[in-house]
Structures are given as structure tokens and as C-alpha cells.
Design a protein around this motif. Sequence first.
Motif, short mmCIF file in Angstrom:
data_model
loop_
_atom_site.label_atom_id
_atom_site.label_comp_id
_atom_site.label_asym_id
_atom_site.label_seq_id
_atom_site.Cartn_x
_atom_site.Cartn_y
_atom_site.Cartn_z
N GLY A 21 0.93 -1.52 -0.24
CA GLY A 21 -0.66 0.17 0.19
C GLY A 21 0.96 1.53 0.02
N HIS A 22 -0.19 2.42 0.18
CA HIS A 22 0.66 3.98 0.20
C HIS A 22 2.09 3.85 1.48
CE1 HIS A 22 -2.49 4.53 -2.39
NE2 HIS A 22 -3.36 4.20 -2.16
N ILE A 23 0.82 3.41 2.22
CA ILE A 23 1.69 3.75 3.90
C ILE A 23 2.16 1.91 4.97
CG2 ILE A 23 1.15 4.19 6.03
CD1 ILE A 23 -0.47 6.87 4.83
N PHE A 30 -5.96 0.27 -4.58
CA PHE A 30 -6.42 -0.09 -5.77
C PHE A 30 -6.24 -0.49 -7.23
CE2 PHE A 30 -9.06 1.32 -2.08
CZ PHE A 30 -10.15 0.21 -2.27
N TYR A 31 -5.23 0.65 -7.42
CA TYR A 31 -4.43 0.27 -8.16
C TYR A 31 -3.25 -0.02 -8.30
CZ TYR A 31 -7.65 4.61 -9.36
OH TYR A 31 -8.93 5.26 -9.11
N SER A 32 -3.03 -1.37 -8.08
CA SER A 32 -2.10 -1.86 -8.04
C SER A 32 -1.48 -2.47 -9.52
CB SER A 32 -2.54 -3.56 -6.97
OG SER A 32 -3.47 -3.94 -7.20
N LEU A 59 0.29 8.46 -5.57
CA LEU A 59 1.07 8.29 -4.53
C LEU A 59 2.17 7.45 -4.25
CD1 LEU A 59 -1.68 8.96 -1.69
CD2 LEU A 59 -0.62 11.25 -2.63
N SER A 60 2.68 6.26 -5.25
CA SER A 60 3.59 5.20 -4.60
C SER A 60 4.71 5.73 -5.00
CB SER A 60 3.08 4.34 -5.77
OG SER A 60 3.26 5.07 -7.38
N GLN A 66 8.66 0.88 -1.55
CA GLN A 66 7.61 -0.09 -1.12
C GLN A 66 8.27 -1.30 -0.07
OE1 GLN A 66 4.26 -0.40 -3.74
NE2 GLN A 66 5.14 0.88 -4.92
N LEU A 67 9.04 -2.33 -0.62
CA LEU A 67 10.12 -3.46 -0.18
C LEU A 67 10.03 -3.12 1.33
CD1 LEU A 67 11.18 -5.60 -3.86
CD2 LEU A 67 8.79 -6.16 -2.26
#
Length: 434
Positions: A21-23, A30-32, A59-60, A66-67
Motif C-alpha cells: 500500500g501507500h503507507i 486499488f491501483y496495484s 502516491l506510490s 515499497q519492499l
Amino acid sequence: WNQGHFWATSLFDLGLTIRLGHIPGGPPCFYSQKSRGHFIVIHTNGIHTLNVEFCACGLSLEPRNQLLHIQWYPASPLDPQTAVTFACLRQFQHFNCLGKIPAFEYYRGLETMTKSRLRKNPPDRYKAFLRCIFQWRHLKMCKRGARGHAASGITGMALGELAIDCPACPQFGKNLPMTCMNAPPHLAHVCFLYTLFLALDANFRLRNRMVSNHYKSLTLGDGWAYLVPCAEYEDHILKYVGQDEMSSCSGFAAMFLANLKNVKGLRVSGVGGCICARHRVWQGNGIGDLQKGERYCNMDFIFWAAIRGNDYLCIAVSYDISCQWSRNFWSRMDDLDPSIKVKYGDGRIMFMIPKFHLRAHKSACHMKYSFNYAPGVGQTHGETVEEGWSQSNKAAAQTKEMGPGTRAMTLDDIFGFANWQTIENLGMLNPLPV
């Protein structure tokens, strides 16, 4: 469970999907966007194949970030398809530094656990695992050195700054006032309080074969911790290509001849080290490779690199061949760094021979270099460097086949771990009665 019995399967086959996710810890995006192909995660209990979906909205963050937010270390900064969990990296680092377990054996253990569970060979990600370990060692060392809080960042690193200093040794401006520098060095009680006790020695177990090179196997943070800076050290050694190994007296002659054997195909025939002779703490920039035996040029540079940038009232150096090394010492220091003679040339460096090795020397060495007759040294025996080698020598088999950069990072990590253990247990060696 299939037709009355258990059937080997995996979370991937059961449809598990990890959505980022973003956080960290927040709801999935939802836009994965799915990862390209199967995503491989190396964890403490095996090698796992997973479905991973990255956040792809406005916002990604980058996939690698992210990892990192979920404590997965990506094997590649661009389009990562493999990651190693922080828990796995920590576990291997502890096993490697304490038990000297090689990366190959550790990874084989993960493969065995995975194969015994899934009844098939997992994907081969050994090289990716090595790459993550290589970077992890460097990042953890910089983190422990508080470089994230430094205004100059990682680029402002000084030589030897990441080495763990001995808190019990005299350090003017830290545990001693600067006014102590004016104390007369010839008084025994002053020597006992303010003398830095160092031990030098050569170790011919930590050899290295002539595999790879500095271009293919880079060193991250060259000279930032325990090993001497490579370029400066090599430039110094090139000036003394024809220098012979130190001669020795009495029973050491046979040992020196043995050290010169079986050096064919080796880049490094051993290492020289400088350690705190009282508390067994390796000195920053106090480890250097030996190209051909134990020569003056090698040991002089290692000793100089370990004390440069610091001021000490007196230095007592324990070395098993001090009777040879002390000869023409000041003339060699003039060629290396004339300021050493200015600081310590008036009797501020004492040359000693450790007590166990002294018995093999000639009788003329016994009075001049014995700790038993030196003022202000207490019951110092000078053999602590041998205790340090007993731990690092366990890594000789794995470092012998490494490239120069990987070997340097591994040795820096092992010596740093040894220092951390020593300092952590320093107050527990002789606990006071309650």
C-alpha cells in the motif's frame, strides 16, 4: 489435503497475494500492478515464491522503497524480482560473525528446508543473496556509525571512523582531559594511567587466493573500518618490492621459513594486525594484508595507520619480534611519516615482547624487552592478539576463495563483531562481589 492424505503445496499455489500500500501497514492500493513474473522471497525458513502487487497510483513510491517498508531487501534497485527479508539478513550476519558459517552453507540450508517441504528444488537465487549480504554489511556498519545523523552524510567518512574504539584505553578529549598531554612520560604511575598498550602480530591463516580482482569485486567504504585503505597501502608497498622478510632470533627461524612455503597462487599470504593489548579490541585501520611474509614495510604501515590521527602520551608495543622490528624503527618512520618521531621520539614508545614468546628469544632480549622489568605495565602479558586470531581464523576457509572486495567487507564485519562482543562483556569479565 487431497483424497485422504496431505499433499505438498505452497502459499503461491493457494493464491496468496502480497499487496503493498501507500503507507506501511495501511490499506492496499486499488491501483496495484503485479510484479513481472514470480516474486522470490528468501526468509529464515526457506525460499518462497509469492505473488506481489506493487502500489501504482500517483502516491506510490518506487518498488524498491515499497519492499524496504515491509523489511524486504530488494536484490535489484530496478524492477526487483527477488528480495531477502531483514530477519534473514540479520540471522546470517550473526551466524557468519559468530559461528563463521559461510554464505554457501547457509543458503544450502535454506534450500534444504524448502525442498523438504515442497519436494522440489526452489529457484536458484544464490547470487542475489550474496549481493544483498554484501550491501547489508556496508549499510549496517554505516548505520551503527551514526552516519545517517551526520551533516556530511556517508561521503564525509574519515578513515577508520566506523571502527569501534576501546572505551577503556586512553583517548584524550574523550575519557581523559587534554591537560594530561603535558604530564611527564618518564613517571611510572603516569605511564600506567595514560599509556596505550598495543599488540602487533602476523597471521598466516587468513590467506587469499588470486581469484577475481578489485574491478570485479569492489570494496564499499575502503579503509572506513578495520582494514587499511587499499590504494594508499599498495602505493607504500610498491616502494619496497625487493625488501626481504624480517630476520628473527633463536627458535623463530624455522617458523619464518615455514611461512614462506605454499604461497604459489596466493594474492595474500596472511594479514598483520594491531589490537589493544589490554582489552582485546582491534584498532581502526589496524589490519593489513601481507603479500610475502612478515616484512618491515607491511608492519610499519599497519602500526602507523592504527595510531595516526590520534595523540597519546606513551605507547607500549608488544610484538613477538620487537628485537628486530625496533631496529632502525625511527628511520623507517621518517620515510613514512616524520611527525611520528616528533610526537613519540623522546622515549614515548616502548618496544616489548609478549611473555609467552619471550622464552624462544635469546637471553639478550629477556631483560631489554620483558614486561616483567618494564615500569608501569602491571601484569600485561601482550598475548591478547593471539586470542583475537583464534576467533578470526575460523573464517579462513571461506575468505580464502573470496574476491578482494567481498573478503574485505567480510573481515571488517567479523572484526567489528569481535570488538562489539568484547566491549559488551568488558564489565562482566571480573564482576565485583555484591
